[in-house]
Motif scaffolding. Sequence first.
Motif, mmCIF file in Angstrom:
data_model
loop_
_atom_site.group_PDB
_atom_site.id
_atom_site.type_symbol
_atom_site.label_atom_id
_atom_site.label_comp_id
_atom_site.label_asym_id
_atom_site.label_seq_id
_atom_site.Cartn_x
_atom_site.Cartn_y
_atom_site.Cartn_z
ATOM 1 N N ALA A 93 4.571 5.267 -14.033
ATOM 2 C CA ALA A 93 3.979 5.088 -12.707
ATOM 3 C C ALA A 93 2.620 4.409 -12.796
ATOM 4 O O ALA A 93 2.298 3.537 -11.978
ATOM 5 N N ALA A 94 1.815 4.779 -13.791
ATOM 6 C CA ALA A 94 0.501 4.150 -13.977
ATOM 7 C C ALA A 94 0.646 2.671 -14.308
ATOM 8 O O ALA A 94 -0.096 1.825 -13.796
ATOM 9 N N PHE A 95 1.615 2.356 -15.159
ATOM 10 C CA PHE A 95 1.861 0.951 -15.501
ATOM 11 C C PHE A 95 2.329 0.167 -14.278
ATOM 12 O O PHE A 95 1.863 -0.947 -14.026
ATOM 13 N N ALA A 96 3.255 0.752 -13.511
ATOM 14 C CA ALA A 96 3.769 0.090 -12.309
ATOM 15 C C ALA A 96 2.686 -0.076 -11.247
ATOM 16 O O ALA A 96 2.747 -0.985 -10.427
ATOM 17 N N TYR A 97 1.684 0.812 -11.272
ATOM 18 C CA TYR A 97 0.585 0.726 -10.307
ATOM 19 C C TYR A 97 -0.405 -0.372 -10.697
ATOM 20 O O TYR A 97 -0.769 -1.219 -9.860
ATOM 21 N N PHE A 98 -0.842 -0.382 -11.957
ATOM 22 C CA PHE A 98 -1.909 -1.281 -12.365
ATOM 23 C C PHE A 98 -1.422 -2.685 -12.734
ATOM 24 O O PHE A 98 -2.135 -3.659 -12.494
ATOM 25 N N ALA A 99 -0.231 -2.811 -13.331
ATOM 26 C CA ALA A 99 0.227 -4.116 -13.828
ATOM 27 C C ALA A 99 0.306 -5.174 -12.724
ATOM 28 O O ALA A 99 -0.253 -6.268 -12.882
ATOM 29 N N PRO A 100 0.990 -4.908 -11.601
ATOM 30 C CA PRO A 100 1.030 -5.950 -10.554
ATOM 31 C C PRO A 100 -0.333 -6.233 -9.945
ATOM 32 O O PRO A 100 -0.627 -7.377 -9.596
ATOM 33 N N LEU A 101 -1.176 -5.208 -9.825
ATOM 34 C CA LEU A 101 -2.523 -5.421 -9.290
ATOM 35 C C LEU A 101 -3.350 -6.275 -10.251
ATOM 36 O O LEU A 101 -4.168 -7.095 -9.821
ATOM 37 N N TYR A 102 -3.131 -6.097 -11.541
ATOM 38 C CA TYR A 102 -3.819 -6.918 -12.542
ATOM 39 C C TYR A 102 -3.355 -8.371 -12.449
ATOM 40 O O TYR A 102 -4.163 -9.299 -12.489
ATOM 41 N N LEU A 103 -2.041 -8.569 -12.316
ATOM 42 C CA LEU A 103 -1.494 -9.922 -12.198
ATOM 43 C C LEU A 103 -1.941 -10.593 -10.905
ATOM 44 O O LEU A 103 -2.093 -11.815 -10.847
ATOM 45 N N GLU A 104 -2.147 -9.804 -9.865
ATOM 46 C CA GLU A 104 -2.611 -10.339 -8.586
ATOM 47 C C GLU A 104 -4.105 -10.625 -8.594
ATOM 48 O O GLU A 104 -4.649 -11.161 -7.625
ATOM 49 N N GLY A 105 -4.780 -10.258 -9.670
ATOM 50 C CA GLY A 105 -6.212 -10.496 -9.760
ATOM 51 C C GLY A 105 -7.056 -9.452 -9.068
ATOM 52 O O GLY A 105 -8.258 -9.637 -8.887
ATOM 53 N N LEU A 106 -6.445 -8.336 -8.673
ATOM 54 C CA LEU A 106 -7.186 -7.281 -7.978
ATOM 55 C C LEU A 106 -7.775 -6.280 -8.971
ATOM 56 O O LEU A 106 -8.954 -5.940 -8.910
ATOM 57 N N ALA A 107 -6.943 -5.792 -9.873
ATOM 58 C CA ALA A 107 -7.392 -4.790 -10.844
ATOM 59 C C ALA A 107 -7.997 -5.489 -12.062
ATOM 60 O O ALA A 107 -7.302 -6.204 -12.786
ATOM 61 N N ALA A 108 -9.296 -5.290 -12.274
ATOM 62 C CA ALA A 108 -9.968 -5.862 -13.436
ATOM 63 C C ALA A 108 -9.837 -4.917 -14.628
ATOM 64 O O ALA A 108 -9.491 -3.737 -14.468
ATOM 65 N N ASN A 109 -10.126 -5.427 -15.811
ATOM 66 C CA ASN A 109 -10.018 -4.605 -17.028
ATOM 67 C C ASN A 109 -10.884 -3.353 -16.934
ATOM 68 O O ASN A 109 -10.456 -2.263 -17.315
ATOM 69 N N TRP A 110 -12.110 -3.511 -16.434
ATOM 70 C CA TRP A 110 -13.035 -2.382 -16.412
ATOM 71 C C TRP A 110 -12.600 -1.320 -15.397
ATOM 72 O O TRP A 110 -12.874 -0.145 -15.582
ATOM 73 N N PRO A 119 0.803 -1.231 0.000
ATOM 74 C CA PRO A 119 0.000 0.000 0.000
ATOM 75 C C PRO A 119 0.833 1.277 0.000
ATOM 76 O O PRO A 119 0.467 2.262 -0.647
ATOM 77 N N PHE A 120 1.963 1.268 0.692
ATOM 78 C CA PHE A 120 2.813 2.461 0.735
ATOM 79 C C PHE A 120 3.374 2.757 -0.653
ATOM 80 O O PHE A 120 3.356 3.908 -1.114
ATOM 81 N N VAL A 121 3.855 1.712 -1.329
ATOM 82 C CA VAL A 121 4.405 1.895 -2.678
ATOM 83 C C VAL A 121 3.304 2.311 -3.643
ATOM 84 O O VAL A 121 3.513 3.162 -4.512
ATOM 85 N N SER A 122 2.110 1.723 -3.496
ATOM 86 C CA SER A 122 0.983 2.115 -4.350
ATOM 87 C C SER A 122 0.675 3.599 -4.197
ATOM 88 O O SER A 122 0.386 4.296 -5.174
ATOM 89 N N GLY A 123 0.745 4.087 -2.964
ATOM 90 C CA GLY A 123 0.515 5.511 -2.720
ATOM 91 C C GLY A 123 1.552 6.383 -3.403
ATOM 92 O O GLY A 123 1.218 7.422 -3.993
ATOM 93 N N ILE A 124 2.807 5.967 -3.347
ATOM 94 C CA ILE A 124 3.875 6.714 -4.012
ATOM 95 C C ILE A 124 3.645 6.761 -5.520
ATOM 96 O O ILE A 124 3.845 7.799 -6.171
ATOM 97 N N LEU A 125 3.204 5.642 -6.085
ATOM 98 C CA LEU A 125 2.962 5.590 -7.529
ATOM 99 C C LEU A 125 1.805 6.499 -7.932
ATOM 100 O O LEU A 125 1.850 7.150 -8.984
ATOM 101 N N ILE A 126 0.757 6.549 -7.101
ATOM 102 C CA ILE A 126 -0.361 7.468 -7.391
ATOM 103 C C ILE A 126 0.131 8.911 -7.373
ATOM 104 O O ILE A 126 -0.243 9.725 -8.228
#
Length: 467
Positions: A281-298, A248-255
């Motif tokens: 930064a946007a790619f680094a934020y969404f890509a791992p969340l997508y791979l983790e199954g958290l961030a959906a396409n929509w 979460p801390f790193v996610s905040g930095i990326l935002i």
Amino acid sequence: MKSVFLAILIFLVSLSVGFAQNADTTSTKKLVYKLNIKENIAPAIWRQTNQAFAEADSLNADLLLIHMNTYGGTVLDADSIRTKIINSKIPVYVFIDNNAASAGALISIACDSIFMRKGGSIGAATVVNQTGQKMPDKYQSYMRSIMRATAESHGGDTIITAQDTTFKWFRDPKIAEAMVDESVYIPGIIDTGKVLTFTPSEAVKYGFCEGIAEDVPEVLEQIGIKDYEITEYKPTGLEKIIGFLVNPFVSGILIMAILGGIYFEMQTPGIGFPLIIAIIAAFAYFAPLYLEGLAANWEILLFLVGLILIAVEIFVLPGFGVAGILGITLSFTGLFLSLLNNINFDFEGVHPDRIMTALMTVIVALFGGFTMSLIVSKYIFTAESGAFKNLSLHSVQKIEEGFVGVDTSSKNLVGKEGIAYTVLRPSGKVKIEGKIYDAVAELGMIDKGDPVKVVKAEAAQVYVEKP
């Protein structure tokens, strides 16, 4: 002479026996590939399991041993892992170091052999959300089905032989189902109203454990493997990076980096370095969340559409209105939802603490990013020295030094004639020498196409009348 030949013959025989013994020793050494599952079952564990099986296969491992201690996790990822195990050509054993609950029980039952440590447990596979509340029956039905199917895949009188040790195998599908459904009644094992969980001795008694051991070497000893080499799965560099980025801390930095990059890009002409930083930064934020199954396409699409609406509001539409507000809302929602393991807008399986953590991460990051952008821009763009000093205007153009804020070329039009380009009531536009100018009629109204003459010019505007 005979004695010499006899001595040579004895030497050759002993030498060949030595070679045979060495060859036999080499051939009996087993390669054991060990995979640790000591956290909640999630997309990351499924990816690591996939990698581990691929590596074990490439190394021609004789046995894959899962060292397990988990309270469960997502059913879909557990189902993917159990399918991988069932279809594996390499025998898969599991050593339950402490817990194999819920999704961990499903994975364990899929293995060819189960060993448990004293004090361990296996079972309690009812599907619950992150608050511990039981999920609706559609989830339980799916879990009951795959638990039965997994137990049935090891049913019958299958014999597994490992050197001098032989295990007679049978896993009762009804017992597996009782680990999910409290309504299942099995005489002498479980009453209705309770979800089944086995201790090691109970698991051995009812065919859900082949032995009790204190550590991995003891497991291998019980299997009958004495001469072995263990190769342990190590997470790849990519897995470590993903684990770091979803913090979460790193996610905040990326935002903050996304917001800061967009802000600074708006302060500079053209497309440059700040926009590149925002995109990375946007790619680094969404890509791992997508791979983790958290961030959906929509959810990612929500964020992108929000940015587009904000850009339209800033560069196309005057003022700040519906498009800007909607853009901010969509971008915020995309960032927020991508941190949650929600299914569309169903948050039943999401713990309230997780929701608050995601909400505060996005709010603090956005506020911090905006504040830092203002502060940093003050020093970057207004400093007398620095890498970006030439991107902003530092000099002051004073009126007394001859600088004015309007175009004075219209004064040269006084006395010239043209036509009314639009109706002047009294203001409008005129065309003089092929160019269009803002104009005001001195007297009355002038129709479009009527001849006009410039009588004076003030504040970049001409005053005209009919000649």
